[in-house]
Design an enzyme around this catalytic site. Structure first.
Site, PDB file in Angstrom:
ATOM      1  CG  HIS A 106      -1.586   1.318   1.489  1.00 12.92           C
ATOM      2  ND1 HIS A 106      -2.208   2.033   0.488  1.00 12.92           N
ATOM      3  CD2 HIS A 106      -1.730   2.060   2.623  1.00 12.92           C
ATOM      4  CE1 HIS A 106      -2.713   3.148   0.996  1.00 12.92           C
ATOM      5  NE2 HIS A 106      -2.429   3.193   2.283  1.00 12.92           N
ATOM      6  CG  HIS A 108       0.120   7.424   1.116  1.00 15.46           C
ATOM      7  ND1 HIS A 108       0.070   8.155   2.285  1.00 15.46           N
ATOM      8  CD2 HIS A 108      -0.595   6.302   1.367  1.00 15.46           C
ATOM      9  CE1 HIS A 108      -0.622   7.506   3.205  1.00 15.46           C
ATOM     10  NE2 HIS A 108      -1.035   6.371   2.662  1.00 15.46           N
ATOM     11  CE1 TYR A 133       5.801  -7.100 -19.180  1.00 19.10           C
ATOM     12  CE2 TYR A 133       5.527  -6.052 -21.321  1.00 19.10           C
ATOM     13  CZ  TYR A 133       6.111  -7.027 -20.522  1.00 19.10           C
ATOM     14  OH  TYR A 133       6.988  -7.925 -21.071  1.00 19.10           O
TER      15      TYR A 133
END
Length: 239
Positions: A106, A108, A133
């Site tokens: 995860h 930002h 891709y």
């Protein structure tokens, strides 16, 4: 013959040591390339013997200590290491619904966050089929509505996707990507970020996307799995 006083390391322990080092190595790479600033972002990996490793709360991915990574049991309770990221419910929900997931990243990352804020994106497929891709590594990416960081309600939103997506974008927050290995999860997250960048660069320019026939060919040749309605014909929207 083993020397006196030496103890053979259990395979599980050896594997955990390697995974701890891999988390720190990939985390530093992501941080140094500006893909998740400050103490943002988190990484987790499932362990063969049960439970999982996750990066601690308020920890920069660029300066992780393998010995301080949070080790959780199967129920998500802390076993050892520093206190875990507040995003544990997010990771747990994706592991629970995405059976093949062995690692989750995860971030930002700037372009993915920007993409999540645009009004025209389809929550069933936030990006059109721009490159081979992107489809091969991410499939389709779902958009989850905004929740404050660490809100347990985000887990329900992830569970609502029923494991159909390995790539999810949290509105006004950032991408969450699962993979069958940590390397695969990292590479897919990077591909999502680069494709988001392409989309923003080309927004309003009427770019040429992959045709339905080309998408079908990728699905057939590379075994790409797309959720139902994952990539319907896309009409570019002017900015």
């Amino acid at each position: 013959m083993r020397q006196a006083g030496m103890t053979a390391m259990r395979p599980e322990a050896s594997n955990e040591t390697r995974l701890r080092e891999d988390i720190c190595r990939f985390g530093r790479s992501l941080f140094e390339r500006g893909l998740t600033p400050g103490s943002s972002g988190n990484i987790s990996v499932r362990l063969d013997g049960g439970g999982w490793l996750v990066t601690p709360t308020n920890a920069s991915l660029g300066f992780l200590d393998p010995a301080k990574l949070s080790r959780l049991d199967e129920s998500g309770q802390l076993v050892s290491g520093d206190a875990p990221t507040k995003e544990v419910p997010l990771h747990t929900a994706l592991y629970d619904t995405r059976g093949t997931a062995r690692a989750i990243v995860h971030l930002h990352s700037t372009h993915s966050v920007a993409l999540s804020m645009l009004p025209e994106i389809d929550p069933r497929a936030v990006l059109p089929p721009m490159t081979a891709y992107y489809l091969m590594k991410c499939g389709a990416t779902a958009l989850v509505p905004y929740y404050r960081p660490g809100d347990p309600a985000v887990a329900d939103a992830i569970k609502g996707l029923a494991g159909k997506y390995s790539s999810v974008l949290l509105a006004n927050h950032g991408p969450v990507v699962a993979g069958d290995t940590l390397e695969a999860a990292v590479f897919a997250t990077e591909e999502l970020e680069e494709t988001a960048k392409l989309y923003l660069l080309l927004r309003g320019m009427n770019p040429r996307y992959l045709t339905p026939e080309q998408v079908t060919d990728l699905v057939k040749v590379f075994g790409v799995t797309l959720p139902e309605h994952g990539h319907e014909p896309h009409t570019p929207t002017s900015s």
